[in-house]
Motif scaffolding. Structure first.
Motif, PDB file in Angstrom:
ATOM      1  N   ILE B  22       0.834  -1.210   0.000  1.00 13.93           N
ATOM      2  CA  ILE B  22       0.000   0.000   0.000  1.00 13.93           C
ATOM      3  C   ILE B  22       0.862   1.249   0.000  1.00 13.93           C
ATOM      4  O   ILE B  22       0.612   2.202  -0.749  1.00 13.93           O
ATOM      5  CB  ILE B  22      -0.949   0.006   1.226  1.00 13.93           C
ATOM      6  CG1 ILE B  22      -1.922  -1.168   1.143  1.00 13.93           C
ATOM      7  CG2 ILE B  22      -1.704   1.322   1.307  1.00 13.93           C
ATOM      8  CD1 ILE B  22      -2.664  -1.447   2.440  1.00 13.93           C
ATOM      9  N   GLU B  23       1.891   1.251   0.832  1.00 11.11           N
ATOM     10  CA  GLU B  23       2.727   2.453   0.925  1.00 11.11           C
ATOM     11  C   GLU B  23       3.403   2.751  -0.415  1.00 11.11           C
ATOM     12  O   GLU B  23       3.483   3.903  -0.833  1.00 11.11           O
ATOM     13  CB  GLU B  23       3.768   2.314   2.044  1.00 11.11           C
ATOM     14  CG  GLU B  23       3.190   2.195   3.460  1.00 11.11           C
ATOM     15  CD  GLU B  23       2.400   3.424   3.928  1.00 11.11           C
ATOM     16  OE1 GLU B  23       2.488   4.483   3.290  1.00 11.11           O
ATOM     17  OE2 GLU B  23       1.670   3.314   4.936  1.00 11.11           O
ATOM     18  N   ALA B  24       3.882   1.698  -1.077  1.00 12.05           N
ATOM     19  CA  ALA B  24       4.531   1.917  -2.377  1.00 12.05           C
ATOM     20  C   ALA B  24       3.495   2.391  -3.399  1.00 12.05           C
ATOM     21  O   ALA B  24       3.750   3.307  -4.190  1.00 12.05           O
ATOM     22  CB  ALA B  24       5.211   0.644  -2.852  1.00 12.05           C
ATOM     23  N   GLU B  26       0.757   3.999  -2.817  1.00 17.74           N
ATOM     24  CA  GLU B  26       0.300   5.361  -2.532  1.00 17.74           C
ATOM     25  C   GLU B  26       1.342   6.411  -2.927  1.00 17.74           C
ATOM     26  O   GLU B  26       1.038   7.592  -2.980  1.00 17.74           O
ATOM     27  CB  GLU B  26      -0.135   5.496  -1.057  1.00 17.74           C
ATOM     28  CG  GLU B  26      -1.491   4.825  -0.812  1.00 17.74           C
ATOM     29  CD  GLU B  26      -2.029   4.989   0.607  1.00 17.74           C
ATOM     30  OE1 GLU B  26      -1.390   5.651   1.430  1.00 17.74           O
ATOM     31  OE2 GLU B  26      -3.117   4.434   0.880  1.00 17.74           O
ATOM     32  N   VAL B  27       2.575   5.962  -3.161  1.00 18.44           N
ATOM     33  CA  VAL B  27       3.543   6.894  -3.746  1.00 18.44           C
ATOM     34  C   VAL B  27       3.276   6.982  -5.256  1.00 18.44           C
ATOM     35  O   VAL B  27       3.564   7.993  -5.887  1.00 18.44           O
ATOM     36  CB  VAL B  27       5.002   6.449  -3.479  1.00 18.44           C
ATOM     37  CG1 VAL B  27       6.006   7.408  -4.119  1.00 18.44           C
ATOM     38  CG2 VAL B  27       5.269   6.355  -1.995  1.00 18.44           C
ATOM     39  N   ARG B  67      -7.807   0.810   1.702  1.00 18.85           N
ATOM     40  CA  ARG B  67      -6.757   1.449   0.902  1.00 18.85           C
ATOM     41  C   ARG B  67      -6.452   0.612  -0.338  1.00 18.85           C
ATOM     42  O   ARG B  67      -6.155   1.150  -1.406  1.00 18.85           O
ATOM     43  CB  ARG B  67      -5.474   1.616   1.745  1.00 18.85           C
ATOM     44  CG  ARG B  67      -5.597   2.658   2.841  1.00 18.85           C
ATOM     45  CD  ARG B  67      -4.476   2.522   3.852  1.00 18.85           C
ATOM     46  NE  ARG B  67      -3.249   3.230   3.479  1.00 18.85           N
ATOM     47  CZ  ARG B  67      -2.094   3.093   4.127  1.00 18.85           C
ATOM     48  NH1 ARG B  67      -1.992   2.257   5.148  1.00 18.85           N
ATOM     49  NH2 ARG B  67      -1.030   3.768   3.743  1.00 18.85           N
ATOM     50  N   ALA B 409       9.204  -0.367   1.630  1.00 17.87           N
ATOM     51  CA  ALA B 409       8.549   0.181   0.435  1.00 17.87           C
ATOM     52  C   ALA B 409       9.456   1.205  -0.239  1.00 17.87           C
ATOM     53  O   ALA B 409       9.561   1.254  -1.467  1.00 17.87           O
ATOM     54  CB  ALA B 409       7.214   0.818   0.818  1.00 17.87           C
TER      55      ALA B 409
END
Lengths: 714, 417, 389
Positions: B22-24, B26-27, B67, B409
């Motif tokens: 998710i973090e990657a 969301e970038v 997300r 990430a």
């Protein structure tokens, strides 16, 4: 663009067996005058979806109401062209699966949900994002191991960094260490401190703009466009940055405050930082401060100030490892030296158990659990340490040349760091003990100031390995915030949300409620007290919308009017029918899914309750309560997250604020001769689904006892 | 090394893997999330509450599911195993085996199949403490919300009752494994952990005495969707409990078993003590430990639990457990070290604080994966483009894993610059 | 403040390390050992406390701790120890240290502690017996005729030697034991609770405990060790009894030697010898193959075991060769046998053989001082200890 609604009702998954779908169609078609109304036995199937797509294409339907299952499932099945607004009506989990089929009450429930869905689809619009021209530069404050790691890692991902360090040199505490803890398997041997390499990398890096002997004067603006005023050599430099990492590190606790340890009083009682200095100065040869004599015996006192409610109530995490490391220094310095370590609990988690085992194996290292009863100095400046509750089986006394106090870490937040020009305070709000940490286990980077992240020992006590990992994580969040802001999206936890609050300023009365209540300090004030919103600081929770007595704050797809209209569309039976109506305003992350799970478990719920999901209980405007009560709704439940010290609300105080507002509402209700008990704020967790029937029945019983809302007949 | 395909492959869909993905994403990067079980969520969805806040893990998991739902850049595959990774950093070819679910995407999770299914299987979600049908939903929050058929027990075409019951053509009993090939720039290993097999600790009698359970099972016993619907009852006779003992370092910090400290078990036991306390205010609770390891602000939780006069902490490891053949009550024996007395406590139930065993990675990799002596992946020593997150690299609590996974990430996307 | 001033003795730690306690520093005080030990009492159980004393080099506590001698090193603790600290071996090492520590005269303790003095120690009996042989003229050629060992080395010489050696040994033992008893009396970690039993009663109970091996039997980890020890013990006791009987028989009743094979005393002797050899074989096997439970073996262990083994074998061999009629071999085997018997007896208080006396004394003391016995299959709630964590 004119709205053209299409209502699609699924009769699959027991919906058809539970309610009369045709009657629902009548509601949509006849009552709500929706031109396109279709029922289907399997709407999520290829044929059903095709049907909707065809209407979008051929009939120009641009607002689709899907009355089927929960929006938590088949989210991708029912997503079409981004310009098409989709409203989901949860007939499956919230009606068919959780109510007695074919009953009048169940049918009425479904009909109300259809009405509310249609109203919302009529009023809500797909949001257009707020986009500013932002700077994709990360500001890192603090040039220790954490700050430098964050800086380097961010540049590696292609971002520019401004690094501000208070001292004249980079490297922080670590530069002062004689050796560092093992960084890799087998986690036994001490390693040389290799921080010079990192310092040089930072200094030479083309993408890192370095300010040493510099401090932040203030930070104004908002994420993506922070104006950072840096003070260096008496001059002020203004830089623009998009996001901020606070990595100002820690300071050793002042052991002088701890009674009986003799710190500051006896020459040979030092703290663990001084011990590093002594070792470095002696190039590994440890001499005691009073007379430079070789140290033949030394006592390490663990938790000197830490784990002590009068000093640092928390554990500083690294002191056990540090003392084991320093025990090695002493033993290497003098093979005959005796090293005593007195601990409360030996804390060497994970693979560092190996380090403990290895350092303990030395015949000259003596460990015991124990409590320090006092330290006294002999005329020859040697020390006597009195220890109680040992593992030896008796209270003991040790004579030592020197005592090292394993003092803990205090976050370096006591003096100002950011000096934010925010309406709500100059710094990152502290969680506890001066740590500006996230309150969330699941989201350790969920800070209370958008695009500002804390990393390293300022956030939590940790050894350097953990600090470096943390620095990398914070760097990701900092660049992620930039990317999200650049497309006008909210950051976590509503990442992807393009809506933002719009203020209808003409009606503002400068009451300041929104600026005071915004949990993220997103709204500043001008001199007159009018709100100055900063959309990039905003998390889109809607607390401002809930706060505003004039109802001037709204989102494209979420507003006071939308919800008001929805709840007004609920059919309230007349008093003679003896059917109560309860409204539940439910947090969409916890309470709403809890109802879904109840449905999945086929838990039978009371059919007189209508649920409207809200972004946060803090977004609930009192007008909704007033509207509902004046419509004749008999009771209102506000279902939000737990608040208090271990709050679970991701918008910090949503449910707490709601609770406060409802307290204030009581008076108003009493004036209207309405019982305040008709409105109940409850704290509900997602895992409380088994409790829902009881919770609902309990409230229902209360409302039944109060009798129907007297305003029904008006 | 130049490849337009800026995507990351994350192996493991537990809390660490989900976070990295998710973090990657969301970038702004494309992510493939590969999970071998039927649902994303991993171990945390088997927990009742998180320490120290005592909040339900499902809350954060729901946010993460959401997300994933709203982010088109994440593609996830359940029942999927990475067979092979080849290539070079920036350009890895990943071969993924998609094991048959026997239920296709038409599934609406209406449960009609399970209603007619005649076969039962022991529930892995509940650590075999109860049963599900052969066609089942992993749990109420399963993501994706799709049923799955356990082909080890399903009678397939011989029975086919589900086939007839499903109105949506979702059952495919003849489904075959498929292979999926993807090209990615980097790989993150988030393969997580398993609970230590306590039966190997012969003196603690797990698997022999019914009322000796592991901490992971205790989570299920306390969870509202567990085998006892959240009521902590002792396994032998489903009776309420009046006393309980927690045995710390059951296998951990033990060279005969797991020589490392599993970091979380002290806090987990304290948390479980609060479960017992809230259900049975009069129960006597004993926690036997070597060192209480509550680092950082977790110390607050220790302080809080310690202040409870029904919870006793005894420094001394339980090394002997005996069972009363009639009552099935257990007596634990330890030395209370601070008083130098052996202590015998007869209790209704014993919880072993078993540790974390890293799952490691079984796929064929482009370069050898470097493990430490315990089987944890050493992140710094992997070949470029391969990163590690969470408990695959060290035993850690949830917040630390997520913190680490967020960092992973960043590492994973740096290759695209 | 009245707290005891603790001075850790690194040399002592180093000594214990060398004497077989090399793993002692690994202990992290979890007390698994004290719990799995079937011999350890509920009050101040061992060996957890001994482990930290040893780690800290607290020599005075350990050499006066009766619990050190209540341990039979069965290895239960070592098997379950999570850190590989091998408490059983550390306890053994502390006992080894005690042999040296309580030795009177001191130099004898040193002499038995290292193989470098071994030639010197053997030289004493060898030279002594060679002088006897030279004196009686049997050095060059062995006596002819029926093989009677007394013809080779006459009783007239052998007996006074052994009697005087025994007397000296007894004196040395008395010195050591007195010191040991005094130390226990001052430092006993359990505190003294005299008055329950008299010394005599305690002695009888201790003898019973040793004769029945009833404590040793409780070992879980290594039952073979118990069997081996039992065989050696009773083999030795049988032979000791035979020697005593023969001695008195010879001087009081004019017994004629060698005894007939059918003589009950002779039968006892042979059974004893076989038991001794069997026991030693088991012990050697154990030490070589079951290191996980028996632990590593050190000089003290091998020396004692070797001496016993050789005594058993040479004794039996001497008899067999005598019966076969090979006079030179028989006589010289007997010579070797005597040398080893001398070694065993003369150096008793300083070798591992001394464990017999220290253990006996410690057990007597423990009973006399009212120390708790291990709980019998304790499963009931015995102690209510509310701990302060």
């Amino acid at each position: 663009m004119d709205k053209k609604l299409g209502v699609y009702i699924c009769s699959g998954c027991d919906i058809g067996e539970s309610v009369e779908v045709d009657k629902l169609l009548t509601v949509a078609q006849g009552e709500q005058k929706i031109p396109v109304c279709i029922k289907h036995a399997n709407l999520c199937g290829a044929e059903g979806v095709e049907l909707i797509k065809k209407d979008i294409k051929e009939q120009g339907v641009n607002s689709v109401v899907v009355a089927a299952c929960s929006p938590r499932v088949h989210f991708d099945t029912f997503s079409f062209d981004p310009t098409v607004y989709v409203e989901r009506v949860n007939l499956r989990e919230h009606v068919a699966w959780s109510h007695v089929p074919k009953e009048e009450d169940t049918q009425m429930l479904a009909e109300d949900y259809i009405r509310m869905g249609i109203i919302r689809a009529k009023k809500a619009n797909a949001p257009k994002p707020y986009i500013e021209n932002i700077t994709k530069t990360v500001l890192v404050i603090g040039g220790g191991i954490t700050g430098m790691t964050s800086a380097i890692e961010a540049t590696k991902a292609g971002y520019k960094v401004i690094l501000v360090e208070k001292a004249s040199v980079l490297g922080g505490w670590m530069r002062r260490w004689y050796k560092q803890l093992p960084q890799r398997p087998p986690y036994k041997e001490l390693q040389d401190v290799d921080i010079e390499k990192t310092i040089n990398e930072v200094k030479k890096h083309p993408d890192i703009k370095l300010f040493t002997s510099a401090e932040i004067e203030n930070v104004s603006g908002q994420p993506g466009m922070f104006d950072v005023s840096i003070k260096q050599d008496g001059k002020t430099i203004i830089e623009r940055a998009g996001s901020i990492i606070v990595s100002t590190g820690w300071k050793p606790y002042d052991a002088g405050k701890v009674d009986g340890l003799g710190f500051g009083k006896y020459a040979n009682v030092v703290n663990n930082v001084m011990m590093e200095d002594i070792t470095v100065q002696g190039k590994g040869k440890i001499k005691r401060p009073s007379d430079n004599k070789d140290v033949k015996s030394i006592v390490f006192v663990q938790c000197a100030g830490s784990r002590d409610k009068n000093h640092l109530p928390y554990c500083s995490s690294v002191c056990c490892l540090t003392s084991l490391k320093q025990a090695s220094y002493v033993r290497n310095s003098n093979p005959d030296a005796k090293v005593y370590i007195v601990y409360k609990d030996m804390r060497t988690p994970g693979q560092y158990e190996n380090f403990y085992k290895d350092k303990q194996a030395d015949n000259g290292v003596f460990l015991t659990k124990g409590d320090i009863a006092g330290i006294t100095e002999n005329p020859d400046k040697s020390l006597e340490v009195n220890i109680k509750n040992t593992l030896i089986g008796e209270d003991i006394r040790i004579k030592a040349d020197m005592v090292v106090l394993a003092t803990g870490m205090v976050p370096a937040t006591d003096s100002g760091i950011l000096n934010l020009q925010y309406r709500q305070g100059k710094e990152l709000p502290m969680l506890k003990y001066g740590f500006p940490d996230s309150n969330f286990i699941c989201f350790p980077y969920e800070t209370q100031r958008t695009a500002i992240y804390a990393a390293g020992c300022v956030r939590q006590p940790a050894e350097s390995k953990t600090c470096k990992d943390d620095a990398t994580g914070a760097a990701l969040k900092a660049i992620q915030a930039l990317e999200l802001e650049s497309i006008g999206s909210a950051v976590h936890p509503r990442a992807g949300d393009l809506s933002y609050p719009i203020f209808f300023m003409q009606k503002c009365t400068q009451c300041k409620r929104c600026t005071e209540e915004c949990p993220f300090g997103a709204i500043d004030e001008d001199e007159k007290g009018s709100p100055k919103p900063n959309p990039n600081r905003c998390r889109r929770c809607g607390v401002c919308m809930g706060a505003c007595p004039e109802r001037i704050v709204s989102f494209e797809n979420y507003s006071v009017d939308i919800v008001s209209s929805m709840l007004k569309s609920i059919e309230v039976p007349g008093e003679e029918e003896e059917k109560l109506r309860i409204l539940a305003l439910a947090c969409e992350n916890d309470a709403y899914p809890a109802f879904d799970i109840a449905g999945i478990n086929r838990t039978i719920l009371n059919p007189n309750i209508r649920i409207i999901p809200v972004r946060c209980l803090g977004s609930v405007n009192i007008v909704w309560i007033a509207d509902a009560l004046s419509r004749g709704i008999d009771g209102i439940m506000l279902m939000g997250c737990k608040y208090g010290e271990d709050y679970q609300c991701h918008f910090i105080k949503g449910s707490e604020i709601a609770n406060r507002r409802m307290e204030n509402l009581k008076e108003v209700l009493q004036r209207l001769v309405l019982e305040p008990e008709r409105v109940r704020v409850m704290q509900l967790e997602i895992s409380d689904y088994n409790r829902l029937p009881d919770i609902m029945n309990d409230f229902m019983a209360k409302v039944t006892e109060l009798g129907p809302n007297p305003y029904k007949s008006f | 090394m130049t490849n337009d395909n800026k995507s990351v492959c994350v192996i493991g869909g537990g809390i660490s893997g989900m976070t990295t993905a998710i973090e990657a994403a969301e970038v702004g990067y494309e992510v493939y999330l590969i999970e071998k079980s039927p649902s994303l969520g991993g171990r945390v969805v088997q927990m009742n509450q998180y320490f120290p806040k005592l909040c339900p893990p499902q809350c954060g998991v729901e946010i993460n599911y959401k997300r994933i739902r709203v982010n088109p850049k994440i593609r996830y595959f359940t029942l999927a195993e990475v067979e092979k990774i080849s290539g070079t950093p920036g350009n890895f070819d990943v071969t993924i085996r998609l094991n048959p679910r026997y239920v296709n995407d038409k599934c609406t999770a209406c449960n009609k199949c399970a209603e007619v299914c005649p076969v039962e299987r022991s529930s892995d979600y509940n650590y075999a403490m109860d049963k599900t049908k052969a066609v089942y939903l992993a749990h109420e929050m399963a993501f994706p919300m799709k049923y799955v058929i356990d082909d080890k027990v399903c009678l397939k075409e011989q029975c086919a009752k589900c086939l007839a019951a499903c109105k949506y053509d979702a059952i495919e009993l003849s489904m075959k494994p498929k292979t999926l090939n993807i090209n990615v720039g980097s790989v993150v290993l988030a393969t997580g952990w398993s609970s230590y097999d306590a039966a190997k600790i012969d003196n603690l009698k797990y698997g022999i005495y019914k009322n000796v359970v592991r901490n992971v099972e205790m989570e299920r016993l306390a969870a509202p969707n567990g085998p006892t619907k959240g009521k902590i009852l002792r396994p032998s006779d489903k009776k309420e409990i009046k006393s309980i003992a927690f045995v710390q370092c059951a296998g951990s910090r033990d060279e005969n078993h797991l020589a490392y400290c599993s970091s979380i078990c002290c806090l987990a036991s304290m948390k479980q003590a609060t479960y017992v306390r809230s259900q049975y205010p009069d129960a006597d609770i004993y926690i036997f430990y070597i060192d209480i390891r509550a680092t950082g602000r977790f110390e607050d939780f220790y302080t809080k639990v310690q202040a409870d006069n029904k919870i006793s902490f005894i420094k001394g490891k339980v090394a002997k457990i005996t069972e009363d053949a009639d009552t099935k009550s257990l007596t634990v024996v330890a030395e209370d070290i601070l008083s130098g007395q052996k202590i015998y406590k007869t209790v209704d139930m014993v919880v072993l604080a078993t540790g974390m065993v890293p799952n490691g990675i079984k796929s064929q990799m482009p370069a050898d994966i470097v493990y430490d002596e315990f089987g944890f992946i050493v992140p710094d020593l992997q070949s470029p483009g391969i990163y590690t997150a969470g408990c695959a690299k060290k035993p850690a609590d949830v917040a630390s894993c997520i913190q680490d996974a967020t960092g992973a990430a960043l590492k994973a996307i740096q290759i695209f610059v | 403040m009245a707290n005891n001033l603790i001075e850790s003795d690194i040399d002592f730690v180093n000594d214990i390390t060398k004497l077989g306690g090399g793993s002692l520093k690994k202990c992290f005080q979890c007390a698994t050992c004290s719990v799995v030990c079937n011999l350890s009492s509920d009050d101040k159980p061992f060996p957890r406390k001994e482990m930290i004393w040893a780690q800290w080099g607290l020599k005075d506590k350990l050499i006066s701790d009766p619990d050190v001698w209540r341990c039979y090193q069965c290895g239960d603790c070592s098997v379950h120890c999570p850190r590989g600290a091998k408490p059983a071996e550390v306890m053994g090492a502390i006992r080894n240290y005690s042999f040296k520590n309580y030795a009177f005269p001191k130099f004898m303790g040193t002499a038995l502690s290292s193989p470098k003095y071994l030639p010197l120690l053997f030289a004493v009996p060898v030279i002594l017996f060679l002088l006897v042989l030279a004196h009686v003229g049997n050095l060059i050629s062995v006596p002819a005729g029926e093989i009677v060992f007394a013809k080779f080395i006459p009783h007239l010489y052998v007996d006074p030697i052994f009697i005087s050696v025994s007397a000296i040994v007894a004196g040395a033992m008395a010195m050591s034991i007195t010191k040991f008893w005094k130390n226990m009396d001052t430092n006993n970690p359990h505190g003294n609770h005299y008055g329950e039993k008299s010394i005599l009663q305690s002695g009888i109970l201790a003898a019973e405990e040793i004769l029945t091996h009833n404590k040793f039997k409780k070992c879980d980890a290594n039952n073979l060790r118990y069997s081996g020890h039992l065989a050696i013990f009773y083999g030795f006791m049988a032979l000791f009894a035979v020697t005593t009987i023969v001695f008195f028989g010879l001087y009081v009743f004019g017994l004629e030697l060698p005894l007939k094979l059918t003589n009950p005393v002779k039968i006892l002797a042979n059974i004893g010898a076989v038991a001794l050899i069997t026991g030693c074989t088991i012990a050697v096997y154990n030490r070589l193959n079951k290191k996980d439970t028996s632990g590593e073996s050190y000089y003290y262990d091998w020396l004692f075991l070797g001496i016993l083994f050789i005594i058993g074998i040479t004794g039996l061999l001497a008899e067999l060769v005598r019966l076969s009629g090979n006079a030179p071999v028989a006589y010289w085997t007997y010579f070797v046998h005597l040398v080893f018997v001398f070694f065993l007896i003369a150096y008793l208080p300083y070798s591992k053989f001394a464990h017999l006396m220290y253990r006996f004394v410690a057990i007597v003391y423990a009973k006399y001082a009212g120390m708790r016995e291990p709980a019998e299959d304790a499963v009931t709630e015995k102690t209510e200890v509310k701990s302060v964590a």
